[in-house]
Design a protein around this motif. Structure first.
Motif, mmCIF file in Angstrom:
data_model
loop_
_atom_site.group_PDB
_atom_site.id
_atom_site.type_symbol
_atom_site.label_atom_id
_atom_site.label_comp_id
_atom_site.label_asym_id
_atom_site.label_seq_id
_atom_site.Cartn_x
_atom_site.Cartn_y
_atom_site.Cartn_z
ATOM 1 N N ASN A 127 53.395 -33.432 5.588
ATOM 2 C CA ASN A 127 53.011 -33.038 6.946
ATOM 3 C C ASN A 127 52.184 -34.162 7.558
ATOM 4 N N LYS A 128 52.661 -34.715 8.660
ATOM 5 C CA LYS A 128 52.037 -35.909 9.231
ATOM 6 C C LYS A 128 50.617 -35.655 9.736
ATOM 7 N N TYR A 129 50.288 -34.421 10.071
ATOM 8 C CA TYR A 129 48.918 -34.098 10.466
ATOM 9 C C TYR A 129 48.011 -34.049 9.236
ATOM 10 N N LEU A 188 53.492 -38.789 19.978
ATOM 11 C CA LEU A 188 53.650 -37.385 19.598
ATOM 12 C C LEU A 188 54.719 -37.330 18.519
ATOM 13 N N LYS A 189 54.348 -36.773 17.361
ATOM 14 C CA LYS A 189 55.294 -36.732 16.243
ATOM 15 C C LYS A 189 55.425 -35.319 15.713
ATOM 16 N N ASN A 190 56.665 -34.912 15.474
ATOM 17 C CA ASN A 190 56.848 -33.681 14.719
ATOM 18 C C ASN A 190 56.340 -33.940 13.306
ATOM 19 N N THR A 191 55.582 -33.019 12.776
ATOM 20 C CA THR A 191 54.880 -33.279 11.520
ATOM 21 C C THR A 191 55.743 -33.213 10.267
ATOM 22 N N SER A 192 56.944 -32.651 10.353
ATOM 23 C CA SER A 192 57.717 -32.440 9.132
ATOM 24 C C SER A 192 59.103 -33.069 9.134
ATOM 25 N N LEU A 193 59.539 -33.629 10.262
ATOM 26 C CA LEU A 193 60.861 -34.252 10.305
ATOM 27 C C LEU A 193 60.784 -35.685 9.801
ATOM 28 N N SER A 194 61.935 -36.235 9.385
ATOM 29 C CA SER A 194 61.989 -37.605 8.874
ATOM 30 C C SER A 194 63.137 -38.349 9.538
ATOM 31 N N GLY A 225 63.089 -40.793 11.623
ATOM 32 C CA GLY A 225 62.902 -41.139 13.027
ATOM 33 C C GLY A 225 63.072 -39.997 14.002
ATOM 34 N N ARG A 226 63.351 -38.798 13.504
ATOM 35 C CA ARG A 226 63.529 -37.661 14.420
ATOM 36 C C ARG A 226 62.177 -37.122 14.867
ATOM 37 N N GLY A 227 62.131 -36.614 16.100
ATOM 38 C CA GLY A 227 60.938 -35.940 16.577
ATOM 39 C C GLY A 227 59.753 -36.842 16.825
ATOM 40 N N ILE A 228 60.011 -38.102 17.199
ATOM 41 C CA ILE A 228 58.937 -39.050 17.492
ATOM 42 C C ILE A 228 59.054 -39.487 18.947
ATOM 43 N N PHE A 229 57.954 -39.363 19.694
ATOM 44 C CA PHE A 229 57.988 -39.624 21.133
ATOM 45 C C PHE A 229 56.781 -40.461 21.546
ATOM 46 N N ARG A 230 57.033 -41.424 22.420
ATOM 47 C CA ARG A 230 55.950 -42.190 23.046
ATOM 48 C C ARG A 230 55.681 -41.518 24.391
ATOM 49 N N ILE A 231 54.561 -40.820 24.476
ATOM 50 C CA ILE A 231 54.269 -39.998 25.651
ATOM 51 C C ILE A 231 53.359 -40.776 26.616
ATOM 52 N N LYS A 232 53.826 -40.914 27.859
ATOM 53 C CA LYS A 232 53.070 -41.673 28.858
ATOM 54 C C LYS A 232 52.352 -40.786 29.862
ATOM 55 N N THR A 233 52.930 -39.598 30.159
ATOM 56 C CA THR A 233 52.375 -38.754 31.218
ATOM 57 C C THR A 233 52.344 -37.295 30.788
ATOM 58 N N PRO A 234 51.495 -36.477 31.431
ATOM 59 C CA PRO A 234 51.489 -35.040 31.145
ATOM 60 C C PRO A 234 52.835 -34.377 31.409
ATOM 61 N N ASP A 235 53.542 -34.809 32.438
ATOM 62 C CA ASP A 235 54.851 -34.212 32.741
ATOM 63 C C ASP A 235 55.853 -34.480 31.621
ATOM 64 N N GLN A 236 55.817 -35.693 31.075
ATOM 65 C CA GLN A 236 56.703 -36.000 29.948
ATOM 66 C C GLN A 236 56.355 -35.126 28.752
ATOM 67 N N PRO A 259 43.774 -24.613 6.951
ATOM 68 C CA PRO A 259 43.693 -23.706 8.109
ATOM 69 C C PRO A 259 44.707 -24.021 9.194
ATOM 70 N N VAL A 260 45.126 -25.295 9.293
ATOM 71 C CA VAL A 260 46.086 -25.702 10.321
ATOM 72 C C VAL A 260 47.206 -26.503 9.673
ATOM 73 N N VAL A 261 48.444 -26.026 9.840
ATOM 74 C CA VAL A 261 49.630 -26.781 9.416
ATOM 75 C C VAL A 261 50.554 -26.823 10.637
ATOM 76 N N PRO A 262 50.260 -27.706 11.585
ATOM 77 C CA PRO A 262 50.911 -27.655 12.892
ATOM 78 C C PRO A 262 52.290 -28.309 12.920
ATOM 79 N N PRO A 263 53.083 -27.999 13.949
ATOM 80 C CA PRO A 263 54.398 -28.630 14.075
ATOM 81 C C PRO A 263 54.344 -30.036 14.667
ATOM 82 N N PHE A 264 53.234 -30.386 15.361
ATOM 83 C CA PHE A 264 53.125 -31.707 15.975
ATOM 84 C C PHE A 264 51.752 -32.319 15.724
ATOM 85 N N ILE A 265 51.716 -33.662 15.763
ATOM 86 C CA ILE A 265 50.472 -34.402 15.786
ATOM 87 C C ILE A 265 50.506 -35.353 16.975
ATOM 88 N N ALA A 266 49.396 -35.423 17.692
ATOM 89 C CA ALA A 266 49.207 -36.442 18.724
ATOM 90 C C ALA A 266 48.315 -37.509 18.106
#
Length: 430
Positions: free
Chosen positions: A89-91, A127-133, A135-146, A182-189
């Motif tokens: 888990n990446k978090y 922003l990364k999905n914590t359990s995928l591998s 290269g899936r679920g990895i995003f470079r987030i620039k704005t709140p709308d994105q 206590p926390v095993v989240p789906p994403f990490i920022a």
């Protein structure tokens, strides 16, 4: 003396030569596991016992849990379920760092978009999905709308959510409920690393049954300027052996903490960034050896990652010498590069690559791993930031420049369709 019988989990076609060589010293049985349910593991354990298999080796991400559970079932020591969860888990793996860059968990199931946005301390960020591998679920987030759009797509992707839920179920089922983090989240920022000034490396090591951390090898991961994957070179092109202690100290601290969680008698590989100011920044840890690098170490140092892994898993036996030691001593036979042939374009693979040229390379004795087949069709959803891996091609040279020259030659001939990429300044033909 009778040969020891060992199991090799899910070997891939490109590993055939390595397996044939191993058979000179071991009875090697190929073992395939159907799934991750307890009955699948038990069936594999019984199969191993019936064939006299004393230990198994698993080297792909999908085999890591099988490797651990089967070896425990065969009476060998391995990683605790808690340590394995932290590594998957990446978090949680970030929580182990003593001096991490900024990060925070993101859980759209219990947090509103506005609550998540208010927590973000750095823009842009990863922003990364914590359990995928892969290269899936990895995003470079620039704005709140994105960010809102990515979270919306995640909430609506029922199939992906079911995949993640099932994976987390398998990872947590052997840990008492009251002991779970206590926390095993789906994403990490997390902090966005400047890839134009930092260099990424894959470090490999292992921990013995009694907790000794052993440094095994280091490979440089090279990217084009758009971060599309270029290649993996051993020993590293830009990291000098004189700075080995910087990484050793960081690994000793990080893995010492994981050892306290029960990480024992197992290899691991850590992807990390090295900054111009000599900082080490974690990308991720994988609780396994990286199978692709077996040939890098074989060609450059004459060692066997597969055999060293299996020996450790069986009874904690350590190799007499490691690639890390040989690199530090300057005892390098040759340089080895895995040229990564990727694409960021959808379409039929046979229309992207020239397979007559691929066959020519193979006829010259060059090892080629076919990650995708000529008849495969790539969809838009298959494309990741680093590109879709089509082939891996091993080339060697007396010095790094010979590897660079051969890689540039291969890449200039292998594509039918033009790929847009720009080499880093240090990677030029001479």
């Amino acid at each position: 003396m009778a040969k020891q019988t060992v199991g090799f989990l899910g070997p891939q076609a490109y590993m055939k030569g390595a397996l044939e060589d191993m058979k000179k010293r071991f009875n090697v049985e190929e073992v395939f596991v159907k799934g991750w349910e307890p009955e699948d593991i038990e069936q594999a354990i019984e199969l191993c016992k019936s064939k006299g298999i004393q230990v198994v080796g698993g080297f792909a991400q999908k085999d890591a849990l099988h490797h651990i559970l089967i070896n425990v079932g065969l009476g060998n020591k391995s990683i605790s379920p808690m340590a394995f969860l932290y590594c998957m888990n990446k978090y949680l793996m970030r929580k182990v760092e003593s001096k991490p860059k900024w990060f925070d968990y993101v859980d759209p199931d219990i947090e509103s978009d506005d609550e998540i946005i208010s927590k973000i301390k750095e823009w842009p960020f990863m922003l990364k999905n914590t359990s995928l591998s892969l290269g899936r679920g990895i995003f470079r987030i620039k704005t709140p709308d994105q960010l809102r759009q990515v979270l919306k797509e995640f909430k609506e992707d029922k199939k992906l959510r079911e995949e993640i839920d099932y994976l987390n179920h398998c990872l947590k089922r052997d840990i008492p409920q009251g002991e779970l983090p206590p926390v095993v989240p789906p994403f990490i920022a997390e902090h966005l690393v400047d890839i134009n000034t930092c260099i990424e490396y894959c470090y490999e090591g292992y921990i013995t049954p009694d907790g000794k951390i052993v440094h095994y090898a280091l490979t440089e991961e090279v990217y084009f300027k758009n971060h599309q994957a270029l290649g993996y070179i051993t020993p590293p092109f830009n990291y000098p052996a004189s700075k080995a202690k910087l990484i050793e100290d960081w690994v000793d601290d990080y893995m010492g903490r994981l050892s306290e969680l029960g990480y024992r008698n197992q290899f691991f590989n850590i992807e990390l960034w090295h900054t111009p100011s000599d900082e080490i920044i974690l990308t991720e840890i994988n609780p396994r050896a990286a199978h692709s690098y077996h040939y890098n170490y074989l060609y450059s140092f004459g060692t066997s990652l597969f055999e060293d892994n299996i020996a450790l898993a069986h009874d904690g036996t350590e190799p007499p010498v490691t690639p890390w030691q040989m690199w530090k001593e300057g005892n390098v036979k040759q340089n080895t590069l895995i040229a990564l042939i990727t694409t960021i374009n959808p379409g039929k693979v046979s229309e992207i690559l020239d397979y007559d040229y691929v066959k020519q390379l193979e006829s010259e004795g060059i090892l080629v791993r076919h990650c995708k087949q000529a008849g495969d069709e790539l969809k838009d959803g298959d494309i990741t930031a680093a590109g879709v891996m089509l082939l891996q091609i091993w080339v060697t040279g007396a010095d790094p420049q010979q590897c660079i020259n051969k890689e540039i030659e291969i890449r200039s001939k292998i594509y039918k369709k033009k790929e847009e990429y720009e080499y880093p300044s240090t990677w030029q033909k001479k």
